[in-house]
Design a protein around this motif. Structure first.
Motif, PDB file in Angstrom:
ATOM      1  N   ASP A 244     -37.450 -18.013 -11.539  1.00 29.39           N
ATOM      2  CA  ASP A 244     -38.715 -17.564 -10.980  1.00 29.39           C
ATOM      3  C   ASP A 244     -39.071 -16.272 -11.710  1.00 29.39           C
ATOM      4  O   ASP A 244     -38.510 -15.209 -11.412  1.00 29.39           O
ATOM      5  N   ASN A 245     -39.965 -16.373 -12.655  1.00 29.59           N
ATOM      6  CA  ASN A 245     -40.296 -15.205 -13.465  1.00 29.59           C
ATOM      7  C   ASN A 245     -41.054 -14.145 -12.668  1.00 29.59           C
ATOM      8  O   ASN A 245     -41.050 -12.973 -13.046  1.00 29.59           O
ATOM      9  N   ALA A 246     -41.692 -14.544 -11.587  1.00 28.22           N
ATOM     10  CA  ALA A 246     -42.393 -13.571 -10.754  1.00 28.22           C
ATOM     11  C   ALA A 246     -41.406 -12.705  -9.973  1.00 28.22           C
ATOM     12  O   ALA A 246     -41.709 -11.554  -9.630  1.00 28.22           O
ATOM     13  N   LYS A 247     -40.234 -13.265  -9.702  1.00 28.85           N
ATOM     14  CA  LYS A 247     -39.228 -12.540  -8.928  1.00 28.85           C
ATOM     15  C   LYS A 247     -38.055 -12.066  -9.779  1.00 28.85           C
ATOM     16  O   LYS A 247     -37.105 -11.472  -9.265  1.00 28.85           O
ATOM     17  N   ASN A 248     -38.123 -12.336 -11.084  1.00 30.13           N
ATOM     18  CA  ASN A 248     -37.040 -11.940 -12.004  1.00 30.13           C
ATOM     19  C   ASN A 248     -35.680 -12.476 -11.561  1.00 30.13           C
ATOM     20  O   ASN A 248     -34.666 -11.757 -11.557  1.00 30.13           O
TER      21      ASN A 248
END
Length: 123
Positions: free
Chosen positions: A73-77
Motif C-alpha cells: 500500500d504505497n499510500a501507507k508505506n
C-alpha cells in the motif's frame, strides 16, 4: 533516516496462516521494490519474494507460490506478506528489504533492511 519495521511474527501451528507487515519511513516508498527474505536457525538468508514499485508484479521463490502473497500500500508505506498453509520449514526470522533497483532475489541487491520478525511454525 530510513527505517523498515516488521511486525506480525508469532507462533502458529502447521497449516495455519499469518500476516506480516513492514512499515517504511524515511524513504520514497513508491520508488522502491520491496522484498521479503527469511533466515532459519543455522542457515543463510534466503529469498522469499518481492513486489515491484507499483505493485503490479510479484515474484516468489519456488516453494511458496500459492501459499504466500506479497502486497503493498504505497499510500501507507507498507508491504505485507500473507502466509497460508504454513509448514514447519517456514520457521525463520523474516525480513523486509528495499531495493532501489527493479527487483532481485539476491540479498546483496537490497539497500535497506528491517530488523526482522520471528515466525515459528509448530507441528
Amino acid at each position: 533516516q530510513v527505517q523498515l519495521v516488521e511486525s506480525g511474527g508469532r507462533l502458529v501451528q502447521a497449516g495455519g496462516s499469518m500476516r506480516l507487515s513492514c512499515a517504511a519511513s524515511g524513504l520514497t516508498f513508491s520508488s522502491l521494490t520491496m522484498g521479503w527474505f527469511r533466515q532459519a536457525p543455522g542457515k543463510g538468508r534466503e529469498f522469499v519474494g518481492y513486489i515491484t514499485r507499483c505493485g503490479g508484479y510479484t515474484y516468489y521463490r519456488d516453494s511458496v507460490p500459492g501459499r504466500f502473497t506479497i502486497s503493498r500500500d504505497n499510500a501507507k508505506n507498507t508491504v505485507t506478506l500473507q502466509m497460508n498453509s504454513l509448514k514447519t520449514e517456514d520457521t525463520a526470522v523474516y525480513y523486509c528489504a528495499a531495493d532501489r533497483g527493479g527487483g532481485s532475489r539476491y540479498s546483496y541487491d537490497y539497500d535497506y533492511w528491517g530488523q526482522g520478525t520471528q515466525v515459528t511454525v509448530s507441528s
